[in-house]
Scaffold this motif. Structure first.
Motif, PDB file in Angstrom:
ATOM      1  N   ARG A  12       0.888  -1.174   0.000  1.00  0.00           N
ATOM      2  CA  ARG A  12       0.000   0.000   0.000  1.00  0.00           C
ATOM      3  C   ARG A  12       0.913   1.208   0.000  1.00  0.00           C
ATOM      4  N   PRO A  13       0.380   2.406  -0.288  1.00  0.00           N
ATOM      5  CA  PRO A  13       1.273   3.569  -0.390  1.00  0.00           C
ATOM      6  C   PRO A  13       2.083   3.816   0.882  1.00  0.00           C
ATOM      7  N   GLU A  14       1.532   3.452   2.043  1.00  0.00           N
ATOM      8  CA  GLU A  14       2.204   3.753   3.319  1.00  0.00           C
ATOM      9  C   GLU A  14       3.247   2.708   3.696  1.00  0.00           C
ATOM     10  N   GLN A  15       3.341   1.615   2.950  1.00  0.00           N
ATOM     11  CA  GLN A  15       4.152   0.480   3.406  1.00  0.00           C
ATOM     12  C   GLN A  15       5.607   0.832   3.704  1.00  0.00           C
ATOM     13  N   ILE A  16       6.262   1.520   2.780  1.00  0.00           N
ATOM     14  CA  ILE A  16       7.691   1.797   2.974  1.00  0.00           C
ATOM     15  C   ILE A  16       7.899   2.802   4.114  1.00  0.00           C
ATOM     16  N   ALA A  17       6.973   3.738   4.245  1.00  0.00           N
ATOM     17  CA  ALA A  17       7.077   4.688   5.361  1.00  0.00           C
ATOM     18  C   ALA A  17       6.962   3.958   6.703  1.00  0.00           C
ATOM     19  N   GLU A  18       5.977   3.079   6.814  1.00  0.00           N
ATOM     20  CA  GLU A  18       5.785   2.321   8.064  1.00  0.00           C
ATOM     21  C   GLU A  18       7.025   1.479   8.364  1.00  0.00           C
ATOM     22  N   LEU A  19       7.482   0.755   7.349  1.00  0.00           N
ATOM     23  CA  LEU A  19       8.617  -0.160   7.571  1.00  0.00           C
ATOM     24  C   LEU A  19       9.917   0.602   7.836  1.00  0.00           C
ATOM     25  N   THR A  20      10.041   1.799   7.284  1.00  0.00           N
ATOM     26  CA  THR A  20      11.233   2.616   7.564  1.00  0.00           C
ATOM     27  C   THR A  20      11.249   2.997   9.037  1.00  0.00           C
ATOM     28  N   ARG A  21      10.108   3.443   9.539  1.00  0.00           N
ATOM     29  CA  ARG A  21      10.035   3.824  10.953  1.00  0.00           C
ATOM     30  C   ARG A  21      10.329   2.631  11.857  1.00  0.00           C
ATOM     31  N   LEU A  22       9.712   1.509  11.556  1.00  0.00           N
ATOM     32  CA  LEU A  22       9.933   0.323  12.393  1.00  0.00           C
ATOM     33  C   LEU A  22      11.382  -0.159  12.274  1.00  0.00           C
ATOM     34  N   GLN A  24      14.049   1.505  11.584  1.00  0.00           N
ATOM     35  CA  GLN A  24      15.020   2.380  12.227  1.00  0.00           C
ATOM     36  C   GLN A  24      14.864   2.378  13.746  1.00  0.00           C
ATOM     37  N   THR A  25      13.745   1.884  14.239  1.00  0.00           N
ATOM     38  CA  THR A  25      13.618   1.591  15.674  1.00  0.00           C
ATOM     39  C   THR A  25      14.410   0.320  15.980  1.00  0.00           C
ATOM     40  N   LEU A  26      14.178  -0.705  15.178  1.00  0.00           N
ATOM     41  CA  LEU A  26      14.826  -2.006  15.436  1.00  0.00           C
ATOM     42  C   LEU A  26      16.345  -1.945  15.271  1.00  0.00           C
ATOM     43  N   MET A  27      16.837  -0.980  14.487  1.00  0.00           N
ATOM     44  CA  MET A  27      18.286  -0.830  14.310  1.00  0.00           C
ATOM     45  C   MET A  27      18.975  -0.471  15.637  1.00  0.00           C
ATOM     46  N   HIS A  28      18.182  -0.040  16.620  1.00  0.00           N
ATOM     47  CA  HIS A  28      18.746   0.284  17.942  1.00  0.00           C
ATOM     48  C   HIS A  28      18.715  -0.906  18.900  1.00  0.00           C
ATOM     49  N   VAL A  29      18.253  -2.049  18.426  1.00  0.00           N
ATOM     50  CA  VAL A  29      18.093  -3.202  19.324  1.00  0.00           C
ATOM     51  C   VAL A  29      19.052  -4.317  18.900  1.00  0.00           C
ATOM     52  N   TRP A  45      10.034  -5.475  -4.117  1.00  0.00           N
ATOM     53  CA  TRP A  45      11.481  -5.228  -4.155  1.00  0.00           C
ATOM     54  C   TRP A  45      11.897  -4.042  -3.300  1.00  0.00           C
ATOM     55  N   GLN A  46      10.999  -3.073  -3.162  1.00  0.00           N
ATOM     56  CA  GLN A  46      11.316  -1.919  -2.310  1.00  0.00           C
ATOM     57  C   GLN A  46      11.497  -2.355  -0.850  1.00  0.00           C
ATOM     58  N   VAL A  47      10.764  -3.384  -0.470  1.00  0.00           N
ATOM     59  CA  VAL A  47      10.889  -3.905   0.899  1.00  0.00           C
ATOM     60  C   VAL A  47      12.227  -4.628   1.060  1.00  0.00           C
ATOM     61  N   THR A  48      12.565  -5.452   0.081  1.00  0.00           N
ATOM     62  CA  THR A  48      13.858  -6.165   0.126  1.00  0.00           C
ATOM     63  C   THR A  48      14.994  -5.165   0.239  1.00  0.00           C
ATOM     64  N   GLN A  49      14.924  -4.128  -0.590  1.00  0.00           N
ATOM     65  CA  GLN A  49      15.968  -3.103  -0.606  1.00  0.00           C
ATOM     66  C   GLN A  49      16.100  -2.420   0.758  1.00  0.00           C
ATOM     67  N   LEU A  50      14.962  -2.086   1.334  1.00  0.00           N
ATOM     68  CA  LEU A  50      14.958  -1.438   2.648  1.00  0.00           C
ATOM     69  C   LEU A  50      15.573  -2.363   3.694  1.00  0.00           C
ATOM     70  N   ASP A 103       3.306  -5.459  14.531  1.00  0.00           N
ATOM     71  CA  ASP A 103       2.668  -4.919  13.324  1.00  0.00           C
ATOM     72  C   ASP A 103       3.506  -3.759  12.781  1.00  0.00           C
ATOM     73  N   ASP A 104       3.395  -3.534  11.474  1.00  0.00           N
ATOM     74  CA  ASP A 104       4.290  -2.545  10.856  1.00  0.00           C
ATOM     75  C   ASP A 104       3.927  -1.100  11.180  1.00  0.00           C
ATOM     76  N   ASP A 105       2.716  -0.858  11.706  1.00  0.00           N
ATOM     77  CA  ASP A 105       2.264   0.532  11.879  1.00  0.00           C
ATOM     78  C   ASP A 105       2.274   1.027  13.321  1.00  0.00           C
ATOM     79  N   ASN A 106       2.597   0.171  14.273  1.00  0.00           N
ATOM     80  CA  ASN A 106       2.632   0.603  15.673  1.00  0.00           C
ATOM     81  C   ASN A 106       3.880   1.426  15.963  1.00  0.00           C
ATOM     82  N   THR A 107       3.920   2.034  17.152  1.00  0.00           N
ATOM     83  CA  THR A 107       5.074   2.824  17.582  1.00  0.00           C
ATOM     84  C   THR A 107       5.713   2.136  18.784  1.00  0.00           C
ATOM     85  N   TYR A 108       7.008   1.852  18.680  1.00  0.00           N
ATOM     86  CA  TYR A 108       7.697   1.065  19.703  1.00  0.00           C
ATOM     87  C   TYR A 108       8.817   1.863  20.351  1.00  0.00           C
TER      88      TYR A 108
END
Ligand code: UGA
Ligand code: MN
Length: 244
Positions: A12-22, A24-29, A45-50, A103-108
């Protein structure tokens, strides 16, 4: 212990935005294995790349929602095929660790990952911005579990949100029948009940005896549809956009 984080996602249009936020949170763990599972018949492929850019240890899998459910009108069991795929991956690839459905859209807050890492059976904590009640949480008195607070109890034994619990993988593997039902609204309860024998009083309380909120059930607003296209701003003018 390693954390296995299962994230259902879909195109969906929001997918890469959601996954970027998640991401970059997980990159701290540290010590996580991220299972990103798309409700799709092909990997995006945009997901694989990310995922490759994050440096996180990950699996990129697909698990489309069954066709009959996809065609159904009304509420659908979102993310269930994905989570089931993740549970089976865990069953086949590890013998220990801790499992969490993110889930990809929550805030952690990254603290939530520290809270869940030492889970012996099932741990739980509050989830903010959940239903009209504003929070979903175990009720705790003098450090002892008393019951659940949730805006939609609906006869559930475990009226909790997907973001509000983690499960020990050894404990899960001792329960070969544990699975998530394709039943909208009852995914969490069905899964937790399938971990029987397991009773609410055994829940390991986290987040300072459930007094702190480290995860929010945020939801991203969809853009409203575009108005009439102004020729001057025709989308052919956007062909310089290379990424995504
Ligand atoms: C709430 C719960 O927090 C979810 O865990 C639960 O699956 C969902 O309700 C439900 O009962 O259907 P909500 O915010 O309403 O979540 O749902 P979404 O965030 O839209 O979807 C949950 C997850 O499934 C997300 O990670 C999303 O990317 C994924 N999803 C959604 C799919 O994989 N396919 C879809 O068609 C829709
Ligand atoms: Mn959501």
């Amino acid at each position: 212990p390693m954390l296995y984080i299962i994230t259902p996602t879909y195109r969906r249009p929001e997918q890469i935005a959601e996954l970027t936020r998640l991401a970059q949170t997980l990159m701290h763990v540290k010590n996580i294995h991220w299972l990103v599972i798309e409700d799709a018949t092909q990997k995006t492929w945009q997901v694989t790349q990310l995922l490759e850019r994050t440096g996180i240890k990950f699996e990129h899998l697909i698990a489309p929602m069954p066709e009959d459910l996809k065609k159904k009108k009304g509420l659908k069991p979102r993310g269930v095929s994905n989570r089931e795929k993740g549970i089976n991956w865990v069953r086949n690839h590890t013998t220990d660790g801790v499992l969490y459905f993110a889930d990809d859209d929550n805030t952690y807050d990254i603290q939530i990952f520290h809270e869940m890492r030492f889970t012996k059976k099932v741990s739980m904590w509050p989830v903010g911005l959940c239903t009209g009640y504003g929070v979903s949480s175990p009720i705790v008195k003098n450090g002892v579990f008393q019951g659940f607070y949730d805006g939609w109890v609906a006869g559930r034994k475990f009226p909790v949100d997907m973001a509000g619990f983690a499960v020990n993988i050894k404990f899960l593997l001792q329960r070969p029948a544990a699975k998530m039902p394709y039943k909208p609204g009852f995914e969490e309860d069905g899964f937790l009940q399938s971990l029987a024998p397991f009773e609410p009083k055994e829940i390991e309380l986290r987040a300072d005896n459930c007094t702190k909120i480290y995860v929010w059930h945020t939801q991203t607003k969809k853009n409203s549809p575009a108005g009439a296209l102004d020729a001057k701003y025709n989308s052919t003018n956007l062909l310089h956009l290379k990424r995504f």
